[in-house]
Design an enzyme around this catalytic site. Structure first.
Site, PDB file in Angstrom:
ATOM      1  N   GLY A 256       9.038  -5.852  -7.477  1.00 44.72           N
ATOM      2  CA  GLY A 256       7.753  -5.912  -8.160  1.00 44.72           C
ATOM      3  C   GLY A 256       7.170  -4.532  -8.369  1.00 44.72           C
ATOM      4  N   ALA A 257       7.285  -3.694  -7.338  1.00 41.80           N
ATOM      5  CA  ALA A 257       6.786  -2.326  -7.416  1.00 41.80           C
ATOM      6  C   ALA A 257       7.338  -1.559  -6.226  1.00 41.80           C
ATOM      7  CB  ALA A 257       5.255  -2.304  -7.412  1.00 41.80           C
ATOM      8  N   GLU A 291       0.353  -0.645  -3.802  1.00 42.53           N
ATOM      9  CA  GLU A 291       1.197   0.547  -3.786  1.00 42.53           C
ATOM     10  C   GLU A 291       0.378   1.800  -3.473  1.00 42.53           C
ATOM     11  OE1 GLU A 291       3.852  -2.221  -4.298  1.00 42.53           O
ATOM     12  OE2 GLU A 291       4.313  -0.137  -3.800  1.00 42.53           O
TER      13      GLU A 291
END
Length: 814
Positions: A256-257, A291
């Protein structure tokens, strides 16, 4: 996994060497299969006379020297990914020249060719231990070093790494970074489109491939980024430590990240090519903030070994939602979404045979791979939320600030954070850690009371655990009493206490009038399934769930009703009836709305008696059509209702309604039938047998078979739920699941489906090269027409469904 390094091996190597600096030079101007990688490592030998090894996977090694002396390259094991080193001196310089391989599966340095314009894009992904696919390194999190990168790239490319680079001709040079772990180093390269900004002295960049530039809503991404930096600077007490901050939406990302320091990569599904609801925008914001939180917790201070992966991800998830609630336009509604999305994911994962303690034993790198899941992300974050309630938010943040100040640029273990929290809160957390982190499954809390003249004589909270997972935990909970007043369900009393053991008396409720609804775990302080007493449940089913004045208690009641349905305490048909009668009252909580509608679909399709299933589906479809008609034109709710209707339509009238919308004959006011919505409608119509094939192609059997669903793209690893990283197990918040199909080929799928699909869409796909997989996995039976169409259309320039006259843009081979 490039190399299965064990925890014992990593600990031993950390006792032998201390790494100072890497200088890496990459030449990307060669062929499409490999690139030249030259690595210079400066490190200290801590135990003279002890040999060790450096990691390098699947490389063609040309030359290696240690302190100027040539090493025997034939000793290198490419398959195992290890280059043995003789006993080093105190101060050492190691140089390794090699050709490394591009990846096509997302690890190491991934190479992608854009099918729209032929442009080549590269991005790295090194978590958990994949950096040594690109350069020789001591690939474990506790051997930090500085990194200096030089890249020779084709003309017209932009190169982005952890530090701010500069270009001379076609060579990009990036100055040394602060010390960091290998898994958060990064390189992204190609003709990327770029939007820049600056906030509080931090240069900001947002990137996507050029063919998606028109869809990049950089303003929203940068707004959330600015809000995140302001919040984290305030609560962490440490400024962002990595200079510039770039966010890159890259193609074929397998997570996803990823929190690369100063160079964060995202699944490019977050670049919305069609209209999405605000719930999806909210999930993207949560991922952005997740993040960003890692820049401090994970990058500045890093786990010593992967045993504490859960803490790394759980902390980022908790802080992301806290920052959303405190600093963005979603406000306290972020906690409502957390309760109905993240915690629902955690409850589901925690009740599977694959459940495991939050603090899992990670003896080697392969064990890490199976722990990127809803327990690591969502349950861990839920338990941290419970810990915050236990020690107090101010004490928690004070402990975190002390933790950053003491351990900046270093490596830590769980005990270091718990020690900081114990000092600021005065609480002993040793028993909390054993109860919550070292055990599996979820407790159930339910009210138990006696009445005299309509008032509580006694009131207790009963805690339950299954025989296989018998732990009864300490819970910090609030109990809310809600009364219907003037058509609204209003909280009239709240009591907060610690629930310990099987039965906990609540003396503060003795003598209180029995309300219309009793809500255990009001304000969602703990991690537990909640049960409703008979009167409370009847209040909800009779319409009371629509009468809440606050979103969080309503979401908690929806969660409780769903848990009771899954556990067989509420009939599936009653749950469908509850959703059909009250989903329209959820209002602006789009994440809750989409979650509840999906749960109603699951309940109707999977949990109801097959004999009554058509009635449940019809009830839900009728309700959704009424909601579509009543929804504000162009609203997110209108789109959510229609998308849900497409998933449950089985009757000819409902399918005709969808077909009229697809064809433009009867589009609801304000609704835009864009590419993604049209794709959703085609999905439903194909599954329902409304879109048919040319008569010249092999016939399809209409014999119903069990529904088959393919795996959603991995995003937790967050949407989340919607949160997928999935970084690795984190779910993609925006990926749609492939079809559930009730019709299957009557002939061998393996040998004929591609031929049939090619006739439908004009693709020239070779059966030899493509027939055995759909979406990259073996498919010996029916994902049916839909999966075949999607796969075949990925392999030709044309992707047109017969009779529709439309083409889905940007389709490529999975």
């Amino acid at each position: 996994m490039a190399d299965n390094l064990t925890r014992t091996e990593a600990a031993e190597r950390a006792r032998l060497v201390r790494v100072a600096a890497y200088a890496v030079e990459l030449d990307l101007t060669g062929g499409a299969e490999r690139f030249r990688s030259t690595t210079t490592v400066h490190f200290t030998g801590l135990k003279p006379g002890a040999p060790t090894f450096i990691d390098l996977h699947d490389a063609h090694v040309h030359r290696a020297t240690l302190n100027g002396a040539d090493l025997d390259v034939s000793t290198y094991d490419a398959a195992k990914g290890r280059f043995p080193l003789p006993p080093p001196a105190v101060h050492n310089e190691l140089v390794i020249e090699a050709d490394c391989a591009y990846s096509r599966t997302g690890e190491g340095l991934h190479r992608f060719v854009d099918p729209l314009d032929g442009a080549v894009y590269l991005h790295s992904h090194f978590e958990t231990a994949e950096a040594h696919r690109v350069y020789a390194c001591f690939d474990q999190p506790d051997l930090k070093a500085t990194f200096q990168l030089t890249v020779h790239a084709p003309g017209g490319w932009t190169c982005v790494s952890n530090s701010m680079g500069g270009r001379t001709g076609n060579t990009w040079r990036f100055p040394p970074t602060p010390v960091m772990s290998t898994y958060i180093t990064a390189l992204v390269a190609g003709p990327y489109h770029k939007v820049t900004d600056e906030h509080d002295g931090i240069p900001l960049g947002v990137y996507c491939r050029a063919s998606l530039a028109e869809h990049l809503d950089a303003d929203n991404i940068l707004e959330v980024t600015r809000q995140g930096f302001d919040f984290f600077h305030r609560v962490f007490g440490v400024r962002y430590p990595f200079g510039k901050y770039d966010q890159l939406f890259v193609p074929e990302f397998n997570a996803g990240a990823m929190e690369n320091a100063g160079c964060v990569t995202f699944l490019e599904d977050y670049v919305f090519r069609s209209r999405v609801t605000d719930a999806v925008v909210e999930r993207r914001a949560e991922t952005i903030l997740h993040e960003m939180a890692h820049m401090w917790f994970g990058d500045l201070v890093t786990m010593r070994w992967w045993d504490d992966l859960w803490l790394n991800e759980s902390f980022a998830t908790y802080m992301a939602v806290l920052s959303q609630a405190e600093a963005t336009r979603w406000g306290k509604g972020a906690w409502t979404t957390f309760a109905n999305v993240e915690k629902a994911w955690a409850y589901r994962q925690d009740q599977l045979p694959s459940t495991h303690p939050i603090a899992a034993d990670i003896p080697d790198m392969q064990a890490v791979e199976v722990n990127f899941d809803g327990i690591t992300y969502a349950k861990g974050a839920s338990v941290l939320k419970q810990l915050v309630a236990y020690v107090g938010l101010d004490n928690f943040l004070a402990g975190v600030r002390d933790y950053f100040a003491e351990h900046a640029w270093g490596n830590t273990e769980l005990k270091d954070l718990l020690g900081a929290l114990e000092r600021t809160s005065g609480r002993d957390l040793s028993s909390w850690s054993k109860e919550w982190l070292e055990t599996s499954w979820v407790n159930t809390l339910r009210p138990s009371f006696t009445l005299t003249d309509g008032r509580f004589d006694t009131f207790e909270v009963v805690q339950e655990a299954p025989a296989d997972y018998p732990t009864l935990r300490s819970h910090r909970v609030a109990i809310g009493l809600y009364t219907l007043t003037g058509g609204q369900l209003v909280r009239t009393k709240r009591v907060e206490l610690d629930v310990v053991g099987a039965r906990t008396p609540v003396a503060d409720l003795a003598g209180e009038q029995q309300p219309d609804l009793v809500l255990i775990n009001d304000d969602d302080l703990t991690y537990a399934k909640i049960r409703l007493d008979e009167r409370s449940l009847r209040t909800l089913v009779d319409g009371g769930i629509a009468a809440f004045t606050e979103s969080l208690p309503r979401a908690l009641c929806w969660s409780a009703a769903w848990d009771m349905t899954r556990d067989g305490e509420l009939s599936a048909h009653d749950y469908v009836r509850l959703v059909a009668s009250a989903a329209h009252t959820i209002g602006g909580d789009l994440a809750v709305l989409e979650s509840v509608l999906n749960q109603a679909r699951v309940s109707a399709v999977q949990y109801t008696d097959p004999a009554t299933r058509p009635r449940a589906l019809a009830l839900l479809a009728d309700a959704l059509r009424s909601m579509i008609e009543a929804a504000a034109p162009g609203s997110d709710q209108q789109l959510a209702y229609l998308t849900s209707l497409a998933a449950v339509s089985r009757r000819p009238g409902d399918l005709a309604f969808l077909r009229d919308i697809r064809d433009g004959a009867a589009v609801p006011e304000g609704l835009s039938v864009d590419a993604d919505l049209r794709w959703t409608l085609v999905h439903a119509l194909v599954s329902g047998g409304v879109l048919t094939e040319p008569t010249s192609t092999p016939s399809w059997s209409a014999t119903p078979r069990r529904a088959v669903s393919a795996r959603r793209p991995s995003a937790a690893r967050r949407s989340p739920p919607p949160r997928a990283r999935p970084p690795r197990g984190r779910r993609s918040p925006v990926g749609r699941s492939p079809a559930r199909c009730s019709a299957a080929p009557s002939w061998d799928f393996r040998t004929r489906i591609i031929r049939n699909c090619s006739a439908l869409i004009g693709s020239r796909t070779s059966t030899k090269s493509a027939v055995f997989t759909v979406r990259g996995r073996p498919t010996p039976h029916a994902h049916s027409r839909w999966a075949a169409f999607r796969y075949c259309s990925s392999n030709g320039k044309r992707s047109t469904w017969p009779g529709t006259g439309w083409r889905r843009p940007d389709i490529r081979r999975p």
